[in-house]
Design a protein around this motif. Structure first.
Motif, mmCIF file in Angstrom:
data_model
loop_
_atom_site.group_PDB
_atom_site.id
_atom_site.type_symbol
_atom_site.label_atom_id
_atom_site.label_comp_id
_atom_site.label_asym_id
_atom_site.label_seq_id
_atom_site.Cartn_x
_atom_site.Cartn_y
_atom_site.Cartn_z
ATOM 1 N N LEU A 1 -6.735 2.199 -7.453
ATOM 2 C CA LEU A 1 -6.619 4.107 -7.545
ATOM 3 C C LEU A 1 -7.107 4.979 -7.319
ATOM 4 O O LEU A 1 -6.355 6.204 -6.920
ATOM 5 C CB LEU A 1 -5.538 3.072 -9.407
ATOM 6 N N HIS A 2 -7.998 4.590 -7.592
ATOM 7 C CA HIS A 2 -9.002 5.697 -8.434
ATOM 8 C C HIS A 2 -9.387 5.950 -5.943
ATOM 9 O O HIS A 2 -9.850 7.516 -6.767
ATOM 10 C CB HIS A 2 -10.485 5.512 -8.917
ATOM 11 N N ILE A 3 -9.157 5.526 -5.660
ATOM 12 C CA ILE A 3 -9.742 5.937 -4.163
ATOM 13 C C ILE A 3 -8.420 6.758 -3.514
ATOM 14 O O ILE A 3 -8.337 7.811 -3.060
ATOM 15 C CB ILE A 3 -10.006 4.538 -3.331
ATOM 16 N N VAL A 4 -7.201 6.224 -4.192
ATOM 17 C CA VAL A 4 -5.552 6.949 -3.692
ATOM 18 C C VAL A 4 -5.621 8.155 -4.496
ATOM 19 O O VAL A 4 -5.280 9.394 -3.924
ATOM 20 C CB VAL A 4 -5.081 5.406 -3.894
ATOM 21 N N PHE A 5 -5.879 8.456 -5.592
ATOM 22 C CA PHE A 5 -6.292 9.512 -6.043
ATOM 23 C C PHE A 5 -7.053 10.224 -5.387
ATOM 24 O O PHE A 5 -6.950 11.335 -5.346
ATOM 25 C CB PHE A 5 -6.262 9.077 -8.097
ATOM 26 N N TYR A 6 -8.173 9.984 -5.823
ATOM 27 C CA TYR A 6 -9.335 11.160 -4.430
ATOM 28 C C TYR A 6 -8.255 11.830 -3.671
ATOM 29 O O TYR A 6 -9.295 12.852 -3.121
ATOM 30 C CB TYR A 6 -10.646 9.961 -4.251
ATOM 31 N N ALA A 7 -8.085 10.440 -3.036
ATOM 32 C CA ALA A 7 -7.956 11.156 -1.479
ATOM 33 C C ALA A 7 -6.175 11.731 -1.625
ATOM 34 O O ALA A 7 -5.682 13.128 -1.278
ATOM 35 C CB ALA A 7 -7.317 10.222 -0.777
ATOM 36 N N LYS A 8 -5.486 11.900 -2.418
ATOM 37 C CA LYS A 8 -4.357 12.796 -3.115
ATOM 38 C C LYS A 8 -4.995 13.747 -3.306
ATOM 39 O O LYS A 8 -4.592 15.243 -2.850
ATOM 40 C CB LYS A 8 -3.268 11.891 -3.814
ATOM 41 N N ILE A 9 -6.166 14.540 -4.022
ATOM 42 C CA ILE A 9 -6.724 15.330 -4.422
ATOM 43 C C ILE A 9 -7.246 16.088 -2.880
ATOM 44 O O ILE A 9 -6.901 17.546 -3.094
ATOM 45 C CB ILE A 9 -7.734 15.591 -5.619
ATOM 46 N N GLY A 10 -7.131 15.896 -2.541
ATOM 47 C CA GLY A 10 -8.335 16.479 -1.112
ATOM 48 C C GLY A 10 -6.993 16.868 -0.132
ATOM 49 O O GLY A 10 -7.339 17.584 0.433
ATOM 50 N N SER A 11 -6.260 15.642 -0.453
ATOM 51 C CA SER A 11 -4.827 16.264 1.084
ATOM 52 C C SER A 11 -3.791 17.609 -0.059
ATOM 53 O O SER A 11 -3.309 18.446 0.272
ATOM 54 C CB SER A 11 -3.956 15.155 0.584
ATOM 55 N N GLU A 12 -4.895 18.092 -0.953
ATOM 56 C CA GLU A 12 -3.715 19.649 -1.468
ATOM 57 C C GLU A 12 -4.955 20.329 -1.484
ATOM 58 O O GLU A 12 -4.484 21.556 -1.859
ATOM 59 C CB GLU A 12 -3.653 19.003 -3.161
ATOM 60 N N PHE B 1 0.777 -1.264 -0.167
ATOM 61 C CA PHE B 1 0.337 -0.098 0.532
ATOM 62 C C PHE B 1 0.390 1.210 0.399
ATOM 63 O O PHE B 1 0.267 2.668 -0.783
ATOM 64 C CB PHE B 1 -1.073 0.357 1.130
ATOM 65 N N ASP B 2 1.619 1.157 1.073
ATOM 66 C CA ASP B 2 2.808 2.256 0.600
ATOM 67 C C ASP B 2 3.366 2.464 -0.466
ATOM 68 O O ASP B 2 3.379 3.682 -1.066
ATOM 69 C CB ASP B 2 4.018 2.041 1.754
ATOM 70 N N ARG B 3 3.797 1.565 -1.061
ATOM 71 C CA ARG B 3 4.335 1.254 -2.650
ATOM 72 C C ARG B 3 3.459 2.156 -4.021
ATOM 73 O O ARG B 3 3.916 3.234 -4.324
ATOM 74 C CB ARG B 3 4.063 0.185 -3.837
ATOM 75 N N LEU B 4 1.837 1.758 -3.611
ATOM 76 C CA LEU B 4 0.815 2.534 -4.635
ATOM 77 C C LEU B 4 0.704 3.923 -3.930
ATOM 78 O O LEU B 4 0.750 5.088 -4.812
ATOM 79 C CB LEU B 4 -0.447 1.819 -4.001
ATOM 80 N N LEU B 5 1.458 3.979 -2.353
ATOM 81 C CA LEU B 5 0.340 6.139 -2.130
ATOM 82 C C LEU B 5 2.589 6.849 -2.736
ATOM 83 O O LEU B 5 2.115 7.907 -3.131
ATOM 84 C CB LEU B 5 0.343 5.958 -0.742
ATOM 85 N N THR B 6 3.440 5.858 -2.888
ATOM 86 C CA THR B 6 4.136 7.201 -3.657
ATOM 87 C C THR B 6 4.041 7.177 -4.932
ATOM 88 O O THR B 6 4.460 7.729 -5.397
ATOM 89 C CB THR B 6 5.834 5.941 -2.468
#
Length: 276
Positions: free
Chosen positions: A76-87, A19-24
């Motif tokens: 991937l989409h869930i992680v992508f949305y969360a990444k946008i949310g963090s910005e 999971f950390d690899r995907l986040l990176t």
């Protein structure tokens, strides 16, 4: 006391590292890839819907390698949305994947007092009914408020009925439901001139047809059939048989446009015999 990484079983450590690899990778793509950098929640939305349907198709086909692949796309989409949310610039709305994970964890603990509290649930039905009561306590103004407005109509009918059942608004016996199906079918038929095969009142007929479909969905719950799954399997079966009809007739030098319905039925029935 929270668990430390090194105290976790080896398999869980491997899962967290993956999971950390995907986040990176997501961090790197968001920073370096022109396409990924340009995406917003709005631009991803229709792609997420498409990925969800692809996962659904793989599940219906019981294709485990494809399910694994499509789960990765959805994750991937869930992680992508969360990444946008963090910005987000506003602290009040900003969130990241940690907040998403903690949020769903707290929700699951809250919604399962029979596991994490002192509520006693003897069976699945008790769990469902308590779930709906908890949602109302959390602030939902209506039992049906959690049904997404954009759900496909057949799925929506099923979810509406399930939620109504969760608070006790439902038939007692399946025979009562089947009687309702027959009643709705009769009301639908009353909107037609049977001898002339004409609709008497188009708008009324549409309403009665909707009632008939809703009652059939209702009955499906009582016999443990998911109507969406049942209809989609029938869709897939029709496609397979029709494509056999096309291929087999073409192999015999025939064109569908020149064939009679009786001739096409012969190929269709052969497809059924072959188990297509």
């Amino acid at each position: 006391m929270e668990k430390q990484f090194n105290d976790l079983p080896g398999r869980r450590q491997e899962q967290l590292m993956a999971f950390d690899r995907l986040l990176t990778i997501m961090d790197e793509l968001r920073e370096q890839c022109p396409w990924d950098r340009k995406q917003t929640m709005d631009t991803l939305r229709h792609l997420t819907i498409e990925e969800t349907y692809e996962l659904s198709d793989a599940i219906l086909e019981n294709d485990l390698p494809e399910i694994k692949k499509e789960l990765g796309d959805v994750l991937l989409h869930i992680v992508f949305y969360a990444k946008i949310g963090s910005e987000q610039a506003d602290d009040a709305v900003r969130f990241d994947i940690k907040d998403v994970l903690n949020g769903i964890s707290e929700k699951l603990i809250s919604r399962h007092p029979h596991i994490y509290g002192d509520f006693v649930a003897e069976d699945e039905e008790a769990v469902k009914q308590n779930w709906e009561k908890l949602k109302l306590k959390e602030g939902n103004k209506s039992v049906l408020g959690g049904v997404p407005a954009s759900l496909p109509a057949l799925v929506k009918a099923m979810r509406i009925q399930e939620k109504a059942r969760g608070v006790g608004f439902d038939w007692d016996e399946k025979q009562q439901v089947w009687n309702k199906v027959e009643e709705e079918l009769q009301e639908f038929k009353e909107n037609f001139d049977i001898e002339k095969h004409e609709v008497i009142d188009q708008k009324e007929a549409e309403g009665e047809f909707g009632d008939l479909l809703f009652s059939l969905v209702n009955y499906s719950r009582f016999v443990d059939i998911n109507p969406e799954t049942a209809l989609e399997r029938t869709n897939k079966k029709f496609i397979r048989r029709f494509q056999y009809l096309e291929e087999a007739s073409n192999a015999d030098g025939k064109a569908l446009s020149d064939m009679t319905l009786t001739e096409m039925d012969a190929y269709w029935n052969k497809a059924k015999t072959l188990g297509v």
